[in-house]
Scaffold this motif. Structure first.
Motif, PDB file in Angstrom:
ATOM      1  N   THR A  47      38.005  36.756  33.970  1.00  0.00           N
ATOM      2  CA  THR A  47      37.363  37.685  33.045  1.00  0.00           C
ATOM      3  C   THR A  47      38.200  38.954  32.967  1.00  0.00           C
ATOM      4  O   THR A  47      38.560  39.529  33.994  1.00  0.00           O
ATOM      5  CB  THR A  47      35.938  38.012  33.521  1.00  0.00           C
ATOM      6  N   PHE A  48      38.522  39.380  31.741  1.00  0.00           N
ATOM      7  CA  PHE A  48      39.406  40.525  31.528  1.00  0.00           C
ATOM      8  C   PHE A  48      38.630  41.742  31.017  1.00  0.00           C
ATOM      9  O   PHE A  48      37.745  41.619  30.162  1.00  0.00           O
ATOM     10  CB  PHE A  48      40.480  40.201  30.472  1.00  0.00           C
ATOM     11  N   ALA A 105      29.208  43.286  40.261  1.00  0.00           N
ATOM     12  CA  ALA A 105      29.665  42.531  39.088  1.00  0.00           C
ATOM     13  C   ALA A 105      30.360  41.241  39.512  1.00  0.00           C
ATOM     14  O   ALA A 105      30.145  40.182  38.910  1.00  0.00           O
ATOM     15  CB  ALA A 105      30.600  43.386  38.242  1.00  0.00           C
ATOM     16  N   VAL A 106      31.156  41.328  40.560  1.00  0.00           N
ATOM     17  CA  VAL A 106      31.865  40.140  41.035  1.00  0.00           C
ATOM     18  C   VAL A 106      30.874  39.139  41.619  1.00  0.00           C
ATOM     19  O   VAL A 106      30.975  37.924  41.388  1.00  0.00           O
ATOM     20  CB  VAL A 106      32.933  40.512  42.075  1.00  0.00           C
ATOM     21  N   ASP A 107      29.874  39.638  42.377  1.00  0.00           N
ATOM     22  CA  ASP A 107      28.846  38.746  42.923  1.00  0.00           C
ATOM     23  C   ASP A 107      28.085  38.047  41.799  1.00  0.00           C
ATOM     24  O   ASP A 107      27.797  36.846  41.871  1.00  0.00           O
ATOM     25  CB  ASP A 107      27.870  39.534  43.794  1.00  0.00           C
ATOM     26  N   ASP A 108      27.753  38.798  40.747  1.00  0.00           N
ATOM     27  CA  ASP A 108      27.029  38.209  39.624  1.00  0.00           C
ATOM     28  C   ASP A 108      27.885  37.174  38.901  1.00  0.00           C
ATOM     29  O   ASP A 108      27.383  36.115  38.494  1.00  0.00           O
ATOM     30  CB  ASP A 108      26.606  39.300  38.643  1.00  0.00           C
ATOM     31  N   VAL A 155      38.815  37.205  43.329  1.00  0.00           N
ATOM     32  CA  VAL A 155      39.778  38.289  43.495  1.00  0.00           C
ATOM     33  C   VAL A 155      39.694  39.216  42.284  1.00  0.00           C
ATOM     34  O   VAL A 155      39.410  38.775  41.170  1.00  0.00           O
ATOM     35  CB  VAL A 155      41.219  37.767  43.648  1.00  0.00           C
ATOM     36  N   VAL A 156      39.925  40.488  42.527  1.00  0.00           N
ATOM     37  CA  VAL A 156      39.977  41.486  41.456  1.00  0.00           C
ATOM     38  C   VAL A 156      41.396  42.025  41.386  1.00  0.00           C
ATOM     39  O   VAL A 156      41.964  42.438  42.413  1.00  0.00           O
ATOM     40  CB  VAL A 156      38.971  42.626  41.696  1.00  0.00           C
ATOM     41  N   ILE A 157      41.973  41.997  40.200  1.00  0.00           N
ATOM     42  CA  ILE A 157      43.329  42.485  39.972  1.00  0.00           C
ATOM     43  C   ILE A 157      43.198  43.808  39.225  1.00  0.00           C
ATOM     44  O   ILE A 157      42.739  43.834  38.071  1.00  0.00           O
ATOM     45  CB  ILE A 157      44.140  41.470  39.158  1.00  0.00           C
ATOM     46  N   PRO A 158      43.541  44.943  39.845  1.00  0.00           N
ATOM     47  CA  PRO A 158      43.303  46.258  39.229  1.00  0.00           C
ATOM     48  C   PRO A 158      43.972  46.431  37.869  1.00  0.00           C
ATOM     49  O   PRO A 158      43.409  47.036  36.966  1.00  0.00           O
ATOM     50  CB  PRO A 158      43.861  47.243  40.259  1.00  0.00           C
ATOM     51  N   GLU A 159      45.170  45.893  37.724  1.00  0.00           N
ATOM     52  CA  GLU A 159      45.885  45.964  36.440  1.00  0.00           C
ATOM     53  C   GLU A 159      46.563  44.619  36.208  1.00  0.00           C
ATOM     54  O   GLU A 159      47.535  44.281  36.894  1.00  0.00           O
ATOM     55  CB  GLU A 159      46.911  47.091  36.426  1.00  0.00           C
ATOM     56  N   TYR A 160      46.061  43.866  35.233  1.00  0.00           N
ATOM     57  CA  TYR A 160      46.541  42.498  35.039  1.00  0.00           C
ATOM     58  C   TYR A 160      48.038  42.447  34.759  1.00  0.00           C
ATOM     59  O   TYR A 160      48.731  41.524  35.190  1.00  0.00           O
ATOM     60  CB  TYR A 160      45.780  41.835  33.890  1.00  0.00           C
ATOM     61  N   GLY A 161      48.561  43.452  34.060  1.00  0.00           N
ATOM     62  CA  GLY A 161      49.979  43.446  33.709  1.00  0.00           C
ATOM     63  C   GLY A 161      50.909  43.507  34.902  1.00  0.00           C
ATOM     64  O   GLY A 161      52.096  43.164  34.787  1.00  0.00           O
ATOM     65  N   GLN A 162      50.392  43.950  36.072  1.00  0.00           N
ATOM     66  CA  GLN A 162      51.216  44.007  37.274  1.00  0.00           C
ATOM     67  C   GLN A 162      51.251  42.684  38.026  1.00  0.00           C
ATOM     68  O   GLN A 162      51.972  42.538  39.004  1.00  0.00           O
ATOM     69  CB  GLN A 162      50.681  45.103  38.211  1.00  0.00           C
ATOM     70  N   LEU A 163      50.472  41.695  37.536  1.00  0.00           N
ATOM     71  CA  LEU A 163      50.398  40.403  38.211  1.00  0.00           C
ATOM     72  C   LEU A 163      51.639  39.579  37.925  1.00  0.00           C
ATOM     73  O   LEU A 163      52.100  39.484  36.784  1.00  0.00           O
ATOM     74  CB  LEU A 163      49.161  39.642  37.722  1.00  0.00           C
TER      75      LEU A 163
END
Length: 333
Positions: A128-129, A140-143, A87-95
């Motif tokens: 990864t941040f 990038a996510v696949d790699d 999963v990709v979180i566009p802005e970690y602070g909103q998690l």
């Protein structure tokens, strides 16, 4: 060097497997995720699905509450575990329930969380941040998934060896020295030793001696006020002595076996070993000349004795406690 430039997966995998102790495996994995993506920080959490929790086991570039344990529905790790995919979180602070410090600027950037699988179960999640490119694209996510998944076997094997006892005790702020051939210990040994430290005073020195049949832990409480003197602790299968030494304080010597006795019958032990090899009920039955129903009963007994909710967890628990014949904990002894 830009993200991914000069990165060679084969070299990274060879490096990850260069030292099959858990802590070096995780540190090397994180170093290569940083090289691959140009990320500013990262962490790896180990999953305990049966207990519904995960533990932050390694990190770099961020203070992400290393060593703490969280419910499986929290943070980026919880999201990747729940969805069973990257999963990709566009802005970690909103998690919800993220674990980066509130003032950390990386909270304003994206994060990618990638589950690591072993035998059909998620055993860890790598987060990864903030990559230098500012985003995590599909490539990038696949790699990242390719790289992190190559480490699955190393994580499982490294987990069998347990953590360094010295590293566990040093986290409590104690002064620790080691003697003999340093050997990773089973989780139960680490818990026993950590409990002895917790009962001590503030000025504590610890010596660890690795012996053929177990580890000797010697502790000196210079304050003389530890709970040891009032109520000497006991250790299952081990021995503890406590004495006051004039000019030194209270001295404790604890001999702790590397592994507790296996709780299985001879037949259950045979079944467990074949489970470790990945055989099905029918294959185990054929190998042992028993019916699948009989094998199911043995597996049920193994699950009860390990407290596990599935076959994989039962095997891992047995490995952690040194109950399998080729387990490193018993081989070292």
């Amino acid at each position: 060097m830009s993200a991914g430039e000069g990165f060679r997966l084969a070299d990274a995998v060879a490096d990850v497997y260069g030292d099959l102790r858990l802590e070096p495996v995780l540190r090397r994995l994180l170093r290569h995720t940083a090289r691959l993506t140009g990320a500013a920080a990262g962490s790896v959490s180990l999953i305990d699905a049966a207990a519904g929790r995960y533990t932050k086991a390694a990190e770099y570039g961020a203070f992400c509450r290393l060593g703490d344990t969280f419910p499986l529905d929290e943070g980026a790790t919880g999201r990747a575990f729940g969805r069973r995919r990257p999963v990709v979180i566009p802005e970690y602070g909103q998690l919800r329930a993220g674990h980066l410090d509130g003032a950390d600027p990386k909270r304003r950037g994206p994060a990618a969380a990638v589950p690591i699988w072993w035998r059909g179960e998620v055993i860890a999640v790598c987060v990864t941040f903030a990559p230098r490119t500012g985003t995590f694209g599909a490539q990038a996510v696949d790699d990242l998934e390719t790289l992190t998944q190559t480490a699955a076997a190393a994580i499982v094997r490294g987990g069998r060896f347990g953590r360094s006892l010295a590293s566990v005790l040093r986290r409590a702020g104690t002064v620790v020295t080691e003697a003999g051939e340093v050997r990773p210990v089973a989780p139960e040994v680490a818990r026993v030793a950590a409990g002895l430290v917790a009962d001590a005073g503030e000025r504590l020195r610890v010596g660890i001696v690795y012996r053929p049949d177990g580890v000797r832990v010697m502790m000196r409480d210079e304050t003389g006020g530890s709970a040891w003197a009032a109520a000497p602790p006991t250790i299952t299968g081990g021995e503890v002595t406590v004495e006051r030494v004039r000019g030194w304080g209270v001295v404790l010597r604890a001999d702790i076996p590397y592994a507790s006795p296996a709780p299985f019958t001879a037949r259950e032990a045979e079944v467990l070993e074949l489970m470790r090899q990945g055989l099905t009920y029918r294959e185990i039955a054929s190998r042992l000349g028993r019916s699948p129903k009989t094998v199911e009963k043995h597996v049920g007994a193994i699950m009860r004795k390990t407290g596990a909710s599935n076959r994989t967890a039962a095997v891992v628990t047995a490995m952690d406690n040194g109950w399998l014949g080729d387990s490193p904990h018993t081989a070292f002894g």
